[in-house]
Structure formats: C-alpha cells, structure tokens
Design a protein around this motif. Structure first.
Motif, PDB file in Angstrom:
ATOM      1  N   HIS A   1      70.168  26.832  29.896  1.00 23.95           N
ATOM      2  CA  HIS A   1      69.159  26.868  30.970  1.00 23.95           C
ATOM      3  C   HIS A   1      67.802  26.521  30.366  1.00 23.95           C
ATOM      4  N   PRO A   2      66.957  25.725  31.089  1.00 20.42           N
ATOM      5  CA  PRO A   2      65.636  25.350  30.546  1.00 20.42           C
ATOM      6  C   PRO A   2      64.730  26.535  30.244  1.00 20.42           C
ATOM      7  N   GLN A   3      64.940  27.698  30.915  1.00 17.81           N
ATOM      8  CA  GLN A   3      64.091  28.850  30.667  1.00 17.81           C
ATOM      9  C   GLN A   3      64.639  29.765  29.567  1.00 17.81           C
ATOM     10  N   SER A   4      65.795  29.425  29.013  1.00 18.33           N
ATOM     11  CA  SER A   4      66.371  30.235  27.940  1.00 18.33           C
ATOM     12  C   SER A   4      65.500  30.138  26.686  1.00 18.33           C
TER      13      SER A   4
ATOM     14  N   PRO B   1      71.927  22.733  17.553  1.00 22.33           N
ATOM     15  CA  PRO B   1      72.517  24.070  17.354  1.00 22.33           C
ATOM     16  C   PRO B   1      71.449  25.153  17.422  1.00 22.33           C
ATOM     17  N   ILE B   2      71.845  26.348  17.853  1.00 23.59           N
ATOM     18  CA  ILE B   2      70.930  27.487  17.916  1.00 23.59           C
ATOM     19  C   ILE B   2      70.723  28.031  16.508  1.00 23.59           C
ATOM     20  N   THR B   3      69.488  28.252  16.133  1.00 23.14           N
ATOM     21  CA  THR B   3      69.180  28.858  14.839  1.00 23.14           C
ATOM     22  C   THR B   3      69.655  30.311  14.834  1.00 23.14           C
TER      23      THR B   3
ATOM     24  N   PHE C   1      66.487  29.965  23.826  1.00 22.76           N
ATOM     25  CA  PHE C   1      67.199  29.146  22.852  1.00 22.76           C
ATOM     26  C   PHE C   1      67.321  27.692  23.323  1.00 22.76           C
ATOM     27  N   TYR C   2      66.592  27.305  24.392  1.00 28.02           N
ATOM     28  CA  TYR C   2      66.760  25.975  24.992  1.00 28.02           C
ATOM     29  C   TYR C   2      66.248  24.881  24.065  1.00 28.02           C
TER      30      TYR C   2
END
Length: 546
Positions: free
Chosen positions: A122-125, A134-136, A127-128
């Motif tokens: 989601h753009p508001q996440s 990849p997510i750090t 982690f976006y």
C-alpha cells in the motif's frame, strides 16, 4: 545454554517445551534501539529439544510481528551451533486490517494466512517502495552458545571435557528401566536438605510419559542421594562456573579521575546446591584527560531521548545531561548539555473525509443565454485528523432562453436635393437596417426622414410656362455639365463609367428613395486609390401622400 536479544524468565513446561521466554514488547517499534540497551535472556536446549521459536509484535500496529520459527540449534554434523545472527522483516498475521502502524483496530473477516509484508502492499505503508525493492530488516536477533553441560547434541565431542561430561551422564542415567516405560528426562537435583556438614539428602524426579506393557511394572519416578551442606562435600562440588568479564563501562567522569565497572554472570551453579560467592561485578578507577584545567566541568551521561515532537512524518527529539561539577574558576561550563536531532515517524496518512450532503444548485449566473451555477458541501471531520482532498464546491454550465436582440441600423445618409426646382418642396435622408430584431428585441426605428425645402417662388401665368420649361431645361443642362466636370475633377487619373439609371422607388407613396451609381472603369498608374473610387447618389421619389 544460549542467549538472545530478548530478556524473558525461564519456565519449564512438560516435555515438549523445555523453556518458555516472555519479553516486554518494543514500543514504538519504529524507534531504533541502542544495541547496548537491547534486552537479553538465557535458555537451555537438549538432545531432543533443540528447536527455538519466538514471536514479538511491532507495536502499535494492526497485527505485524517479527520472529523465528523452529530455528535448529543443532548443526548438520550433530554439533551445537556456536552463533546465529538473523535479520528479520515484518510479517502480517492476517487477523486485523490496516496499512500503517497507527491504523484503527478492525478485524479481518475471514482471517487470512500469515504472510511476509512487501514494499508494494500500500502507498501509505511505512515499508512502501514504488520500485518494489526488498524491505530492509526491522530487527536483528543474536543467539550465542555460552555454556555446555551434560548430554551433547554432537556424536563426536569437541574435547576431553565433553567426553568426560558425556561418560558421567551415561553412567549416571544407567538403570534397569524396562523399554516399555517411557520417561521424561530427570530434573536437576534439588538443594541439600542439610545446611550443615551433617548428612542430608537431595532429590530429583521424572515423569512417566507412557507405559507400553501394563504387565511390566515401571520403576520409581523419584531419585534420592545423600549429600552434605555447602562446603562439606568430599569432592569440590561447590565450584562456580563463571562467564568471561564483559567489557568495561565508560568512565563515570568526562574529565579527571572517575570509576568504571564491568560484569559477568554465573554459567553454572555449584552442584552441591550452595550459593555462588564469586563476585559478578568489578569496579576500577579510571582517568580521563589528566590535564583538566580550572575551567573544565564534569557532566553526567546523556539521558534518554524525549518522545518525537511529531506523531507522523518528520519531527525533532531532544536529550539532556546535567553539570555534575562546574569549573573551579567560577566560569560557565562550555560543554553542551542539550542535543536536538531529527526523528522520522510513520508516514502521515489522510483519513476519509466526513462531508455534509451537497446543497441545491444556485440560480444561473445570467438571466438569458449561457451561464454557470454552483453548489457546495461542508467538511464535518476535524482538521487535525488529516487533510481532506475532496472537492467542497462544484461548478457547471447552465442554459436559459436566448437573450433578446435589438434592431441595429446604420448612420444617416446625407440629405438629398430638394425635389422641387421652385416653390415649396422637401429633402430626405435614409439609413439601412444592419440587424433585424430577434427573440423579442426592440423593433427598428424609422429609416427615412423628410423635411421641407424652398428654393424660390415660381412665376405664375400661362405665358410663362414655356419660359419656365426652357429655364428648367437650361438648368438641367448646366447641372449635367457641372456634374461631368465634378466627376473629372473628383476623379483625377480615373476613367469612370457613366451613371447608371435610377433604381425603382422604395415606396409607392409617402416618400421613398432612388439610387444611382458611377463605378470606376480604369485606374491610371498616376492615380491615388483614395481619389479614384465608386460614387453613389440618392434622391426622393413618390413624395405625394398615400
């Protein structure tokens, strides 16, 4: 035994679970934690129970968490793992809806499967990533072996101490237990019942998990052995096994003589149940900047950072320290006692706007033809809950009946010549209709005006009629000759066509008009356009009353 970065008290639960660890949640989860302040705990594994799992929530969040599942601390070669370092990404438990840390509680019905979060959820996440990278990692767990005792996971022990420990364990556990009796492992020995050098006894116990053959009796589940109070054993059973010293803490003073400390912990308590008397903390003097001047001051360690000034987005945080000893010369302390730095909270998010219904459309902005009209609605949700991007006003075109168009006429022409050569007559002038009235516009005004004219008195009598006729003909000849002369003078360098005939009268009675035209036939090179152009004449006609 192993140590991880979460501090939980140990708890024995039956046989399937050896140790349960419980910890305080990291709250808020997005605020970085200093490694020195990271919590830790110790737990044990054995030959049959060597899988480690843990889970911790990311608070506040809908249902996000990090953890490990069935991390095997026994190596492929059946030895014990020395060190495990694992970076972790967040997972979604599938029980609650939400795209940010502070999303309101709303259950997911039906519940979804647990899954790892991605950078495109989601753009508001928080982690976006629009590029879908990849997510750090948001957390790191470190599991380290700090001691080995008793049964081992490895088939081939690492050293002589391991061999001795394994043999002692095997000799101790040899008994006449039938194979049809399934027991749990023996618990650790209890403390000795005697606190002096008199003989006492200590106990250990195990649980009967299954009896495969009821005709064969299973031996006892408790075991006793003699013992004496602490320090009275024939063997050295009161020896403590201590860990290595942890590195020294910073000096308590930033200038001059201070104190530092270091710690260690008990790896194994005495087997005779006595208390370990070896020190677990050690202090030492330390000197920082021996050449302290009279203007030097002593300050405390920095305090914890204050809460971020913003609840979302970019904010500021502050921390302080105190002056422990001002300069001896009475001057002001030159060391900073406050620090400020930026802090980043989860991305600010907008909330659905609470809006009133649309109002009725306003009247059209015009009374006829094309115009516009508007309608409005009001914002009902508080401004502090987020910016509302919905339109509060709408505009559209509107069409009313066509506007009336008034009649448009040209300017008046010049007055014509008098229609009589003697006596009373009249002259006229006209104007043209340029635009007829439409849609109820004002009608056209008069297009012909007439006024009286008087040249001279006419001679009366019959004898004079021939004379008057002759004079009129002479006057017409002179006028025609004058007209030709005027034409030649007004049109130098032009060759004109002769006058056209008069047009029909515009009215049968009441005064109409006639026109005639003279056009340019040839324009010479020496002529100027302005002096060589077409001509038009008008005269009155049918002036008798209707």
């Amino acid at each position: 035994m192993h140590r991880s970065l979460v501090h939980w008290p140990s708890l024995l639960l039956g046989d399937d679970v050896l140790t349960v660890i419980k910890a305080k949640a990291q709250w808020p989860a997005w605020q970085p934690l200093n490694v020195r302040a990271a919590p830790s705990a110790e737990f044990s594994v054995d030959r049959t129970r060597h899988l480690m799992s843990f889970l911790t929530m990311l608070g506040p969040s809908p249902d996000w968490n990090v953890g490990l599942s069935s991390e095997d601390l026994c190596t492929k070669e059946c030895g014990w793992v020395q060190r495990v370092i694992q970076d972790m990404i967040p997972w979604d438990a599938g029980t609650d809806n939400g795209v940010t840390y502070e999303s309101p509680n709303k259950p997911t019905v039906p519940q979804e499967k647990i899954r790892p979060l991605t950078s495109l959820d989601h753009p508001q996440s928080p982690f976006y990533d629009p590029e879908g990278g990849p997510i750090t990692g948001v957390a790191r767990v470190v599991v380290e072996r700090i001691a080995r005792k008793g049964e081992q996971c490895n088939i081939v022990p690492d050293n002589v101490d391991d061999i001795v420990a394994d043999i002692a364990q095997e000799e101790k556990e040899e008994d006449d237990t039938p194979e049809t009796c399934i027991y749990s492992n023996w618990s650790p020995w209890s403390a000795c019942s005697s606190s002096t050098c008199d003989k006492g006894k200590r106990m250990r116990q195990r649980m009967l998990k299954a009896q495969l053959d009821l005709s064969v009796s299973c031996p006892h589940t408790q075991d006793f052995e003699p013992c004496m109070g602490p320090g009275c054993s024939d063997e050295d059973g009161s020896t403590c096994m201590m860990s290595e010293w942890i590195s020294w803490s910073p000096c308590s003073m930033s200038c001059g003589m201070g104190v530092r400390s270091r710690e260690r912990y008990v790896k194994q308590f005495p087997e005779d149940g006595s208390i370990c008397t070896l020190p677990t903390e050690e202090t030492d003097k330390c000197v920082v900047n021996e050449d302290c001047s009279p203007s030097s001051c002593l300050v405390t360690e920095w305090g914890d950072w204050d809460v971020c000034s913003a609840t979302c987005g970019l904010g500021m945080k502050r921390r302080q320290r105190l002056v422990k000893m001002p300069p001896s010369d009475g001057s002001l302390c030159s060391m900073e006692v406050a620090e400020v730095e930026k802090c980043m909270m989860p991305e600010c998010h907008t909330i659905p706007c609470m809006l009133s219904p649309w109002s009725d459309w306003s009247d059209c902005s015009v009374t006829c033809g094309k115009g516009t009209r508007t309608r409005q609605r009001m914002l009902k949700s508080p401004v502090e809950l987020g910016e509302c991007t919905e339109d509060l006003e709408q505009l559209e075109k509107c069409m009313l009946p066509e506007c009336p168009t008034d009649c448009m006429v040209s300017e008046w022409s010049e007055w014509s010549e008098c229609n009589k050569s003697c006596g009373k007559g009249h002259v006229i002038r006209t104007r043209m209709v340029k635009l007829e009235p439409q849609f109820g516009g004002n009608s056209c005004p008069e297009t012909v005006q007439r006024k009286k004219c008087k040249i001279r008195k006419c001679n009366r009598g019959a004898g004079g009629s021939d004379e008057r006729k002759k004079r009129r003909e002479d006057r017409e000849k002179r006028r025609s000759k004058q007209s030709r002369d005027d034409t030649a003078q007004e049109h130098p360098g032009c060759k004109m066509r002769p006058w056209s005939g008069w047009t029909d009268c515009t009215k049968p009675c009441g005064g109409g008009i006639q026109e005639r035209f003279m056009t340019v036939k040839k324009r010479f090179k020496s002529s100027q356009f302005a002096s060589c152009k077409d001509r038009k004449e008008i005269r009155a006609c049918n002036v008798h009353p209707c």
